[in-house]
Design an enzyme around this catalytic site. Structure first.
Site, PDB file in Angstrom:
ATOM      1  N   SER A 118      -9.382 -10.612  18.479  1.00  0.00           N
ATOM      2  CA  SER A 118      -9.168 -12.063  18.430  1.00  0.00           C
ATOM      3  C   SER A 118      -7.671 -12.369  18.411  1.00  0.00           C
ATOM      4  O   SER A 118      -6.917 -11.758  17.650  1.00  0.00           O
ATOM      5  CB  SER A 118      -9.822 -12.657  17.180  1.00  0.00           C
ATOM      6  OG  SER A 118     -11.225 -12.504  17.236  1.00  0.00           O
ATOM      7  N   ARG A 172      -6.884 -14.391   6.466  1.00  0.00           N
ATOM      8  CA  ARG A 172      -5.950 -13.706   7.352  1.00  0.00           C
ATOM      9  C   ARG A 172      -4.514 -13.713   6.812  1.00  0.00           C
ATOM     10  O   ARG A 172      -3.557 -13.605   7.579  1.00  0.00           O
ATOM     11  CB  ARG A 172      -5.981 -14.303   8.758  1.00  0.00           C
ATOM     12  CG  ARG A 172      -7.346 -14.270   9.421  1.00  0.00           C
ATOM     13  CD  ARG A 172      -7.860 -12.846   9.630  1.00  0.00           C
ATOM     14  NE  ARG A 172      -9.177 -12.846  10.258  1.00  0.00           N
ATOM     15  CZ  ARG A 172     -10.328 -12.809   9.585  1.00  0.00           C
ATOM     16  NH1 ARG A 172     -10.337 -12.726   8.263  1.00  0.00           N
ATOM     17  NH2 ARG A 172     -11.475 -12.824  10.225  1.00  0.00           N
ATOM     18  N   GLU A 221      -3.343 -14.600  15.263  1.00  0.00           N
ATOM     19  CA  GLU A 221      -3.587 -13.474  14.370  1.00  0.00           C
ATOM     20  C   GLU A 221      -2.705 -12.300  14.772  1.00  0.00           C
ATOM     21  O   GLU A 221      -2.263 -11.529  13.932  1.00  0.00           O
ATOM     22  CB  GLU A 221      -5.050 -13.015  14.456  1.00  0.00           C
ATOM     23  CG  GLU A 221      -6.050 -13.895  13.759  1.00  0.00           C
ATOM     24  CD  GLU A 221      -7.435 -13.245  13.721  1.00  0.00           C
ATOM     25  OE1 GLU A 221      -7.533 -12.034  14.008  1.00  0.00           O
ATOM     26  OE2 GLU A 221      -8.393 -13.955  13.412  1.00  0.00           O
TER      27      GLU A 221
END
Length: 306
Positions: A226, A176, A296
């Site tokens: 998410s 990520r 995120e």
């Protein structure tokens, strides 16, 4: 090494649509947030380059695809939002084992195109709710696949409106995280490595991925996907649920009862509700589990003034 494609004339007029005080709640999947001072919808890459060349170097910029991984605060964004969708929405095979997609192309569309072309390697994109630009920026992943594992090269544009090509090796990539070799460059397209799928098994894989997603995620409610990265060796959703936060609410925001790493808008949420719930989750998991959850989702803009 970067290869410059061309140089744009900053005096060239742009041809797209520029809206002032544009509500961003209609441009993100949480359906919250204040207005953008300026919202630009380019016609194509050339038009985007021409527009960027007219901006001051200090102008704040926010690049927005489908708005699936961003929380815009209630005071809005005090700069220019660049809408990559639908202008940069295109994809197709360029060689036998290469597929090119624009930054504004929905990831799910790329997965479908792959199947139509009789190729494999990008089926996991069916489980990512955003666009290729966002997937590149954060190394998005789903169902065991990650964006940058498949990237052969990218195309970018800088603040002066110059377009560049870069190989994937120019970027440092982690879970990520994507570290660019130069500042003030943004993705406009990418080329992905794919493989022939003579047995045409990709469609079945995509159906299985989507069925799994529908069973485990709150598909019918406004969310960003998410919210937190998974910490090493664990899952954010498991930790949140273990702390008793599944179903917790703040104003009109709720930790999903279906998947604890999702926050949903029950219909009346503000960005402040969602951001406050994010902080509550972080504080609770830190205090009870000793784990720092890292979002995120990108949180941008300004809070609403009293």
């Amino acid at each position: 090494m970067m290869a410059a494609m061309n140089r744009r004339d900053s005096s060239r007029p742009w041809r797209g649509r520029l809206n002032l005080n544009e509500s961003l709640a209609q441009h993100n999947t949480w359906r919250v947030g204040g207005p953008a001072a300026r919202y630009y919808q380019p016609l194509d890459v050339d038009d985007l380059a021409a527009f960027l060349a007219t901006l001051d170097d200090s102008e704040p910029l926010l690049w927005l695809g489908l708005g699936s991984n961003v929380l815009v605060r209630d005071g809005g964004f005090p700069g220019t939002v660049i809408a990559t969708h639908p202008a940069l929405d295109h994809c197709g095979r360029v060689e036998h084992e290469l597929l090119r997609a624009g930054a504004g192309t929905p990831c799910a569309k790329v997965a479908r195109q792959l199947v139509r072309d009789g190729a494999t390697g990008l089926e996991f994109f069916a489980g990512i709710p955003g666009t290729i630009g966002g997937a590149l920026a954060m190394n998005a992943g789903a169902f065991g696949g990650e964006t940058w594992r498949q990237v052969d090269g990218v195309e970018t544009v800088d603040r002066r409106g110059r377009l560049h090509r870069r190989p994937a090796s120019d970027y440092r990539v982690a879970y990520r995280e994507v570290h660019a070799p130069a500042g003030d460059e943004w993705f406009v397209a990418a080329t992905f490595r794919v493989r022939p799928d003579p047995e045409r098994s990709g469609e079945a894989r995509i159906r299985a991925l989507l069925a799994s997603r529908a069973q485990s995620q709150p598909m019918g409610e406004p969310s960003c996907g998410s919210v937190f990265r998974n910490p090493a060796g664990d899952y954010a959703g498991r930790l949140i649920e273990a702390c008793g936060l599944k179903g917790a609410t703040l104003g009109g925001a709720q930790v999903s009862r279906k998947h604890a790493n999702f926050i949903v808008n029950l219909g009346s949420a503000t960005a402040a509700d969602i951001e406050g719930l994010i902080r509550r989750i972080q504080e609770t998991v830190r205090g009870r589990c000793g784990v720092e959850l890292v979002p995120e989702v990108r949180i941008v803009g300004e809070g609403k003034k009293p």
